[in-house]
Design a protein around this motif. Structure first.
Motif, mmCIF file in Angstrom:
data_model
loop_
_atom_site.group_PDB
_atom_site.id
_atom_site.type_symbol
_atom_site.label_atom_id
_atom_site.label_comp_id
_atom_site.label_asym_id
_atom_site.label_seq_id
_atom_site.Cartn_x
_atom_site.Cartn_y
_atom_site.Cartn_z
ATOM 1 N N GLU A 73 0.834 -1.214 0.000
ATOM 2 C CA GLU A 73 0.000 0.000 0.000
ATOM 3 C C GLU A 73 0.861 1.254 0.000
ATOM 4 N N CYS A 74 1.965 1.211 0.709
ATOM 5 C CA CYS A 74 2.898 2.339 0.698
ATOM 6 C C CYS A 74 3.402 2.585 -0.721
ATOM 7 N N TYR A 75 3.702 1.514 -1.443
ATOM 8 C CA TYR A 75 4.159 1.658 -2.829
ATOM 9 C C TYR A 75 3.042 2.203 -3.707
ATOM 10 N N VAL A 76 1.844 1.654 -3.569
ATOM 11 C CA VAL A 76 0.717 2.081 -4.408
ATOM 12 C C VAL A 76 0.421 3.566 -4.202
ATOM 13 N N LYS A 77 0.468 4.018 -2.954
ATOM 14 C CA LYS A 77 0.179 5.426 -2.642
ATOM 15 C C LYS A 77 1.404 6.322 -2.796
ATOM 16 N N GLN A 78 2.506 5.760 -3.262
ATOM 17 C CA GLN A 78 3.786 6.461 -3.368
ATOM 18 C C GLN A 78 4.156 7.117 -2.044
ATOM 19 N N GLY A 79 4.077 6.325 -0.991
ATOM 20 C CA GLY A 79 4.393 6.807 0.342
ATOM 21 C C GLY A 79 5.857 6.675 0.694
ATOM 22 N N HIS A 80 6.651 6.128 -0.229
ATOM 23 C CA HIS A 80 8.074 6.007 0.043
ATOM 24 C C HIS A 80 8.747 7.373 -0.083
ATOM 25 N N VAL A 81 9.889 7.489 0.516
ATOM 26 C CA VAL A 81 10.600 8.768 0.553
ATOM 27 C C VAL A 81 11.142 9.100 -0.834
ATOM 28 N N VAL A 82 10.853 10.303 -1.280
ATOM 29 C CA VAL A 82 11.351 10.787 -2.562
ATOM 30 C C VAL A 82 12.076 12.100 -2.321
ATOM 31 N N VAL A 83 13.290 12.161 -2.770
ATOM 32 C CA VAL A 83 14.050 13.407 -2.660
ATOM 33 C C VAL A 83 13.982 14.087 -4.016
ATOM 34 N N ASP A 84 13.194 15.154 -4.099
ATOM 35 C CA ASP A 84 12.997 15.813 -5.390
ATOM 36 C C ASP A 84 13.830 17.079 -5.539
ATOM 37 N N LEU A 85 14.888 17.163 -4.786
ATOM 38 C CA LEU A 85 15.763 18.330 -4.870
ATOM 39 C C LEU A 85 16.308 18.505 -6.285
ATOM 40 N N PHE A 86 16.709 17.400 -6.908
ATOM 41 C CA PHE A 86 17.306 17.477 -8.242
ATOM 42 C C PHE A 86 16.275 17.434 -9.358
ATOM 43 N N THR A 87 15.082 16.941 -9.074
ATOM 44 C CA THR A 87 14.080 16.802 -10.132
ATOM 45 C C THR A 87 12.988 17.875 -10.081
ATOM 46 N N ALA A 88 13.108 18.816 -9.184
ATOM 47 C CA ALA A 88 12.059 19.822 -9.017
ATOM 48 C C ALA A 88 11.825 20.628 -10.293
ATOM 49 N N HIS A 89 12.857 20.838 -11.069
ATOM 50 C CA HIS A 89 12.727 21.670 -12.272
ATOM 51 C C HIS A 89 12.851 20.858 -13.560
ATOM 52 N N CYS A 90 12.725 19.543 -13.450
ATOM 53 C CA CYS A 90 12.822 18.681 -14.635
ATOM 54 C C CYS A 90 11.511 18.681 -15.402
ATOM 55 N N GLN A 91 11.620 18.341 -16.672
ATOM 56 C CA GLN A 91 10.425 18.205 -17.498
ATOM 57 C C GLN A 91 9.688 16.934 -17.093
ATOM 58 N N MET A 92 8.405 16.894 -17.433
ATOM 59 C CA MET A 92 7.569 15.753 -17.051
ATOM 60 C C MET A 92 8.078 14.458 -17.666
ATOM 61 N N VAL A 93 8.613 14.519 -18.871
ATOM 62 C CA VAL A 93 9.123 13.315 -19.528
ATOM 63 C C VAL A 93 10.301 12.738 -18.745
ATOM 64 N N THR A 94 11.136 13.575 -18.203
ATOM 65 C CA THR A 94 12.273 13.120 -17.395
ATOM 66 C C THR A 94 11.778 12.496 -16.096
ATOM 67 N N ILE A 95 10.810 13.116 -15.481
ATOM 68 C CA ILE A 95 10.260 12.591 -14.232
ATOM 69 C C ILE A 95 9.611 11.229 -14.476
ATOM 70 N N ARG A 96 8.880 11.079 -15.576
ATOM 71 C CA ARG A 96 8.263 9.784 -15.897
ATOM 72 C C ARG A 96 9.316 8.709 -16.126
ATOM 73 N N ARG A 97 10.402 9.057 -16.780
ATOM 74 C CA ARG A 97 11.486 8.081 -16.986
ATOM 75 C C ARG A 97 12.124 7.685 -15.655
#
Length: 170
Positions: A73-97
């Motif tokens: 359930e943690c995985y399904v709800k994306q409850g795991h820790v994500v550090v978006d410091l480097f991806t905050a300004h990325c394009q959506m295609v990069t984030i999806r990859r």
């Protein structure tokens, strides 16, 4: 592309999300039962000098089982820790990859954990490992871990399937 939003649009994704939710509810009920048992044990020890026999063993096994039950359930709800410091300004295609890479890593890690937990559980069964006071067999804790990690792996595989299916359709 989290399973809760995009992949759940398929029947398989909805089924996996429902099953993950049931696992999490079972984990929550186990934690609730452990909390009640702990309170009863503490009150009994404080008032009449008698506690629940094997309460530490039950808490140890129960918490291990509950944690495994919460993982899908943690995985399904994306409850795991994500550090978006480097991806905050990325394009959506990069984030999806990057999400696809993380789904692939979740699949691989869950496969390795299924393998290793299975081996540990079979060894615990073979050597008849049991808890000290209540003499509960310990292999069933490993069995719950294998089932939960299998569900986690199926959820991540479903995400990968949806990702590649959408790329083929475009």
């Amino acid at each position: 592309m989290n399973l809760d939003q995009s992949a759940c649009q398929t029947a398989v994704g909805r089924g996996l999300a429902w099953l993950s939710r049931q696992f999490a509810l079972a984990g929550g009920l186990i934690m609730l039962a452990l909390a009640v048992m702990t309170v009863v044990s503490i009150i009994g020890r404080s008032t009449i000098g008698v506690s629940v026999e094997g309460d530490y063993e039950l808490v140890e096994a129960g918490l291990g089982i509950a944690v495994f039950l919460f993982l899908p359930e943690c995985y399904v709800k994306q409850g795991h820790v994500v550090v978006d410091l480097f991806t905050a300004h990325c394009q959506m295609v990069t984030i999806r990859r990057l999400e696809m890479i993380s789904d692939l890593l979740f699949t691989l890690v869950s496969a390795v954990l299924i393998w290793r937990i299975s081996l540990a559980g079979m060894e615990a069964y073979e050597y008849m490992e049991q808890s000290m006071i209540l003499e509960l067999p310990l292999w069933w804790v490993f069995a719950v871990g294998v089932v939960s990690m299998s569900l986690l792996g199926l959820c991540s595989l479903n995400n990968l399937f949806i990702y590649f299916f959408r790329r083929l359709v475009r």
